[in-house]
Design a protein around this motif. Structure first.
Motif, mmCIF file in Angstrom:
data_model
loop_
_atom_site.group_PDB
_atom_site.id
_atom_site.type_symbol
_atom_site.label_atom_id
_atom_site.label_comp_id
_atom_site.label_asym_id
_atom_site.label_seq_id
_atom_site.Cartn_x
_atom_site.Cartn_y
_atom_site.Cartn_z
ATOM 1 N N MET A 75 0.841 -1.182 0.000
ATOM 2 C CA MET A 75 0.000 0.000 0.000
ATOM 3 C C MET A 75 0.887 1.247 0.000
ATOM 4 S SD MET A 75 -2.956 0.949 2.813
ATOM 5 C CE MET A 75 -3.922 -0.514 2.464
ATOM 6 N N GLY A 76 0.428 2.326 -0.588
ATOM 7 C CA GLY A 76 1.204 3.560 -0.650
ATOM 8 C C GLY A 76 1.454 4.156 0.724
ATOM 9 N N LYS A 77 2.581 4.894 0.858
ATOM 10 C CA LYS A 77 2.964 5.458 2.158
ATOM 11 C C LYS A 77 1.897 6.391 2.720
ATOM 12 C CE LYS A 77 8.001 5.185 1.764
ATOM 13 N NZ LYS A 77 9.286 5.954 1.785
ATOM 14 N N GLY A 78 1.352 7.236 1.865
ATOM 15 C CA GLY A 78 0.334 8.174 2.328
ATOM 16 C C GLY A 78 -0.914 7.464 2.809
ATOM 17 N N GLU A 79 -1.317 6.427 2.089
ATOM 18 C CA GLU A 79 -2.512 5.677 2.478
ATOM 19 C C GLU A 79 -2.269 4.905 3.774
ATOM 20 O OE1 GLU A 79 -5.780 2.617 0.440
ATOM 21 O OE2 GLU A 79 -3.936 3.165 -0.642
ATOM 22 N N ILE A 80 -1.047 4.368 3.921
ATOM 23 C CA ILE A 80 -0.696 3.660 5.156
ATOM 24 C C ILE A 80 -0.773 4.606 6.342
ATOM 25 C CG2 ILE A 80 1.202 2.585 6.426
ATOM 26 C CD1 ILE A 80 2.076 1.245 3.834
ATOM 27 N N ALA A 81 -0.198 5.793 6.199
ATOM 28 C CA ALA A 81 -0.199 6.775 7.294
ATOM 29 C C ALA A 81 -1.624 7.143 7.688
ATOM 30 C CB ALA A 81 0.588 8.018 6.874
ATOM 31 N N ASP A 82 -2.467 7.329 6.682
ATOM 32 C CA ASP A 82 -3.879 7.670 6.963
ATOM 33 C C ASP A 82 -4.585 6.526 7.691
ATOM 34 O OD1 ASP A 82 -3.551 10.118 5.771
ATOM 35 O OD2 ASP A 82 -4.444 9.535 3.846
ATOM 36 N N ARG A 83 -4.346 5.305 7.231
ATOM 37 C CA ARG A 83 -5.009 4.143 7.819
ATOM 38 C C ARG A 83 -4.548 3.937 9.269
ATOM 39 N NH1 ARG A 83 -6.959 -0.477 5.150
ATOM 40 N NH2 ARG A 83 -7.222 0.887 3.337
ATOM 41 N N VAL A 84 -3.238 4.080 9.516
ATOM 42 C CA VAL A 84 -2.706 3.932 10.875
ATOM 43 C C VAL A 84 -3.298 4.988 11.795
ATOM 44 C CG1 VAL A 84 -0.625 4.115 12.297
ATOM 45 C CG2 VAL A 84 -0.559 2.809 10.164
ATOM 46 N N GLU A 85 -3.397 6.192 11.313
ATOM 47 C CA GLU A 85 -3.975 7.278 12.113
ATOM 48 C C GLU A 85 -5.442 6.984 12.445
ATOM 49 O OE1 GLU A 85 -4.733 12.141 11.852
ATOM 50 O OE2 GLU A 85 -3.652 11.086 10.259
ATOM 51 N N GLN A 86 -6.165 6.453 11.476
ATOM 52 C CA GLN A 86 -7.590 6.150 11.681
ATOM 53 C C GLN A 86 -7.787 5.093 12.773
ATOM 54 O OE1 GLN A 86 -9.084 4.961 7.853
ATOM 55 N NE2 GLN A 86 -8.774 6.979 6.932
ATOM 56 N N VAL A 87 -7.020 4.000 12.689
ATOM 57 C CA VAL A 87 -7.236 2.921 13.663
ATOM 58 C C VAL A 87 -6.692 3.293 15.036
ATOM 59 C CG1 VAL A 87 -7.405 1.079 11.960
ATOM 60 C CG2 VAL A 87 -5.174 1.658 12.907
ATOM 61 N N LEU A 88 -5.627 4.092 15.095
ATOM 62 C CA LEU A 88 -5.136 4.558 16.395
ATOM 63 C C LEU A 88 -6.187 5.417 17.087
ATOM 64 C CD1 LEU A 88 -1.398 5.459 15.708
ATOM 65 C CD2 LEU A 88 -2.244 3.736 17.295
ATOM 66 N N LYS A 89 -6.850 6.246 16.311
ATOM 67 C CA LYS A 89 -7.919 7.066 16.874
ATOM 68 C C LYS A 89 -9.084 6.180 17.321
ATOM 69 C CE LYS A 89 -10.785 11.108 15.825
ATOM 70 N NZ LYS A 89 -11.148 12.123 14.786
ATOM 71 N N LEU A 90 -9.341 5.146 16.545
ATOM 72 C CA LEU A 90 -10.444 4.245 16.839
ATOM 73 C C LEU A 90 -10.250 3.547 18.184
ATOM 74 C CD1 LEU A 90 -13.028 3.259 15.301
ATOM 75 C CD2 LEU A 90 -11.673 1.312 14.563
ATOM 76 N N GLU A 101 -3.876 7.430 20.039
ATOM 77 C CA GLU A 101 -3.192 8.403 19.168
ATOM 78 C C GLU A 101 -1.877 8.897 19.773
ATOM 79 O OE1 GLU A 101 -6.354 8.610 20.401
ATOM 80 O OE2 GLU A 101 -7.535 10.024 19.206
ATOM 81 N N ASP A 102 -1.832 9.010 21.100
ATOM 82 C CA ASP A 102 -0.647 9.569 21.761
ATOM 83 C C ASP A 102 0.435 8.522 22.010
ATOM 84 O OD1 ASP A 102 -1.966 12.013 21.853
ATOM 85 O OD2 ASP A 102 -2.797 11.630 23.859
ATOM 86 N N TYR A 103 0.199 7.273 21.568
ATOM 87 C CA TYR A 103 1.150 6.188 21.851
ATOM 88 C C TYR A 103 1.812 5.658 20.583
ATOM 89 C CZ TYR A 103 -1.157 6.141 26.395
ATOM 90 O OH TYR A 103 -1.657 6.492 27.628
ATOM 91 N N ALA A 104 1.665 6.366 19.489
ATOM 92 C CA ALA A 104 2.123 5.858 18.192
ATOM 93 C C ALA A 104 3.613 5.546 18.157
ATOM 94 C CB ALA A 104 1.776 6.855 17.088
ATOM 95 N N LYS A 105 4.424 6.304 18.895
ATOM 96 C CA LYS A 105 5.881 6.139 18.831
ATOM 97 C C LYS A 105 6.430 5.212 19.914
ATOM 98 C CE LYS A 105 6.660 10.625 16.615
ATOM 99 N NZ LYS A 105 7.368 11.936 16.707
ATOM 100 N N ARG A 106 5.581 4.738 20.783
ATOM 101 C CA ARG A 106 6.055 3.877 21.864
ATOM 102 C C ARG A 106 6.278 2.448 21.369
ATOM 103 N NH1 ARG A 106 3.141 5.320 27.617
ATOM 104 N NH2 ARG A 106 3.273 7.617 27.458
ATOM 105 N N LYS A 107 7.140 1.724 22.082
ATOM 106 C CA LYS A 107 7.368 0.304 21.811
ATOM 107 C C LYS A 107 6.402 -0.521 22.678
ATOM 108 C CE LYS A 107 10.991 0.943 19.103
ATOM 109 N NZ LYS A 107 12.361 0.727 19.616
ATOM 110 N N PRO A 108 6.129 -1.756 22.286
ATOM 111 C CA PRO A 108 5.191 -2.583 23.044
ATOM 112 C C PRO A 108 5.526 -2.726 24.529
ATOM 113 C CG PRO A 108 5.576 -3.567 20.916
ATOM 114 C CD PRO A 108 6.523 -2.405 21.018
ATOM 115 N N ASP A 109 6.847 -2.781 24.865
ATOM 116 C CA ASP A 109 7.205 -2.955 26.280
ATOM 117 C C ASP A 109 6.987 -1.690 27.105
ATOM 118 O OD1 ASP A 109 9.265 -1.380 25.372
ATOM 119 O OD2 ASP A 109 10.880 -2.738 25.959
#
Length: 378
Positions: A124-139, A143-151
């Motif tokens: 999938m294109g980079k722009g579409e991926i970024a949009d999709r990731v943002e959508q599901v994080l909001k869902l 949204e504020d944890y996007a840069k954190r690691k699982p641990d």
């Protein structure tokens, strides 16, 4: 028909004869050598339904999920999804996604990259991926944890990341294999409602495998109770609990008292059962039965009333307080009848101080209404 309790939402396509199932298992059997994990099983699931497969370990529920995902192939039978036969279609081409109990997050990747991984695999294109990731994080409210690691996340947050990753590819069906099993009890209860609300918002078909009865009752529109590769009953939660179709289902879902006996008389809408415990039960005649027929009478603990003084009328049992367990909202009593049988009674603690002064080894009297339980013939 009497009401069997409230439903989670106004959604019941299975009672509409014109409704077409979104997913069908048609005579599906799965054998592993001599072991038959799924036995000639047929089942219909509807679009936007939250469906639960409930049963003990080894009953075949996870095998059913894996066949739908394409990880295992049926020995015989067909799986039809949205009008398409899944036979021969590899897992990566099926419009389903599975969320595992372990979450299986990549520890070296951030939350955002974990969610994006499957989308990148699909080129999938980079722009579409970024949009999709943002959508599901909001869902999933991360949204504020996007840069954190699982641990760096709590168990509940990791669960939501795994859910977001599963939803990012927008599957037609999301498969959940014991999705909340890794969470502690309180967090699991909180997350159940979040998951139910999310499914309702998305209108995506969710199919969950669980052995947790409360989880199935909380989340699902309908539940299929399974045993030994077969489905014993499919119904909404209230019907599974209040109107089980067999002794096995009654005993598996929630606590229950089971009284075996023989029908002494069956007239009009009443039946009298002579139990093996030596006392009679007078009950509503819900199913066709005849005098002399062996039956079981199932009765939930919360349907009984308990007292320290003698009670008059039918359906009265007397015994000794054998065990008491205080759970906060409910106190559970085990009453040992003079015949040796144990009867479970659940009393709601509606006030801070219980008006019922009963302790171990006290005499107690238990009664119930004629419509409190259910007569079963299997």
């Amino acid at each position: 028909m009497k009401s069997l309790g409230s439903i989670r939402r106004n959604f019941a396509p299975w009672i509409d004869p014109a409704a077409s199932p979104f997913l069908r298992f048609e005579g599906v059997t799965k054998r592993f050598g001599d072991f038959e994990a799924v036995d000639d099983l047929s089942l219909s699931i509807f679009e936007s339904e939250f469906f639960a497969l409930l049963g003990a370990s080894g009953c075949g529920k996870s095998t059913l999920l894996r066949m739908l995902a394409g990880f295992d192939m049926p020995t015989s039978g067909r799986i039809i999804l949205d009008g398409e036969d899944m036979s021969g279609i590899p897992p990566y081409r099926r419009p389903v996604n599975m969320m595992f109990q372990s979450y299986a997050l990549f520890p070296h990747m951030s939350v955002a990259k974990n969610i994006a991984f499957g989308l990148k695999q699909e080129k999938m294109g980079k722009g579409e991926i970024a949009d999709r990731v943002e959508q599901v994080l909001k869902l999933v409210k991360l949204e504020d944890y996007a840069k954190r690691k699982p641990d760096q996340l709590s168990g509940g947050q990791r669960q939501r990341v795994a859910l977001a990753r599963s939803l990012a590819k927008r599957p037609k069906v999301l498969l959940l294999d014991e999705p909340l099993g890794a969470l502690d009890k309180k967090l699991r209860e909180e997350t159940q409602f979040e998951l139910a609300d999310l499914q309702y918002e998305l209108h995506t078909t969710f199919i969950m495998v669980t052995h947790d009865q409360e989880e199935a009752m909380t989340l699902a529109d309908r539940i299929a109770v399974m045993d030994k590769g077969r489905i014993l009953q499919v119904a909404p939660p209230a019907e599974i609990y209040e109107a089980p179709n067999s002794r096995f289902v009654a005993d598996f879902v929630g606590n229950v008292n089971v009284f075996d006996g023989t029908v002494r008389a069956a007239t009009g809408d009443r039946v009298t059962i002579e139990t093996t415990g030596g006392f009679d039960i007078v009950a509503e005649r819900d199913v066709p039965v005849e005098a002399g027929q062996n039956v079981s009478y199932v009765l939930r603990p919360e349907k009984l009333k308990i007292a320290a003084e003698p009670i008059s009328g039918p359906n009265v049992m007397e015994g000794e307080v054998w065990d008491i367990a205080y759970f906060g909202p409910v106190t559970s009593f085990h009453i040992r009848l003079d015949t040796g049988a144990i009867v479970k009674v659940a009393m709601v603690n509606a006030t801070r101080q219980s008006p019922l002064q009963l302790t171990w080894h006290d005499r107690a009297f238990v009664t119930f209404d004629e419509d409190a339980g259910l007569v079963l013939t299997q």
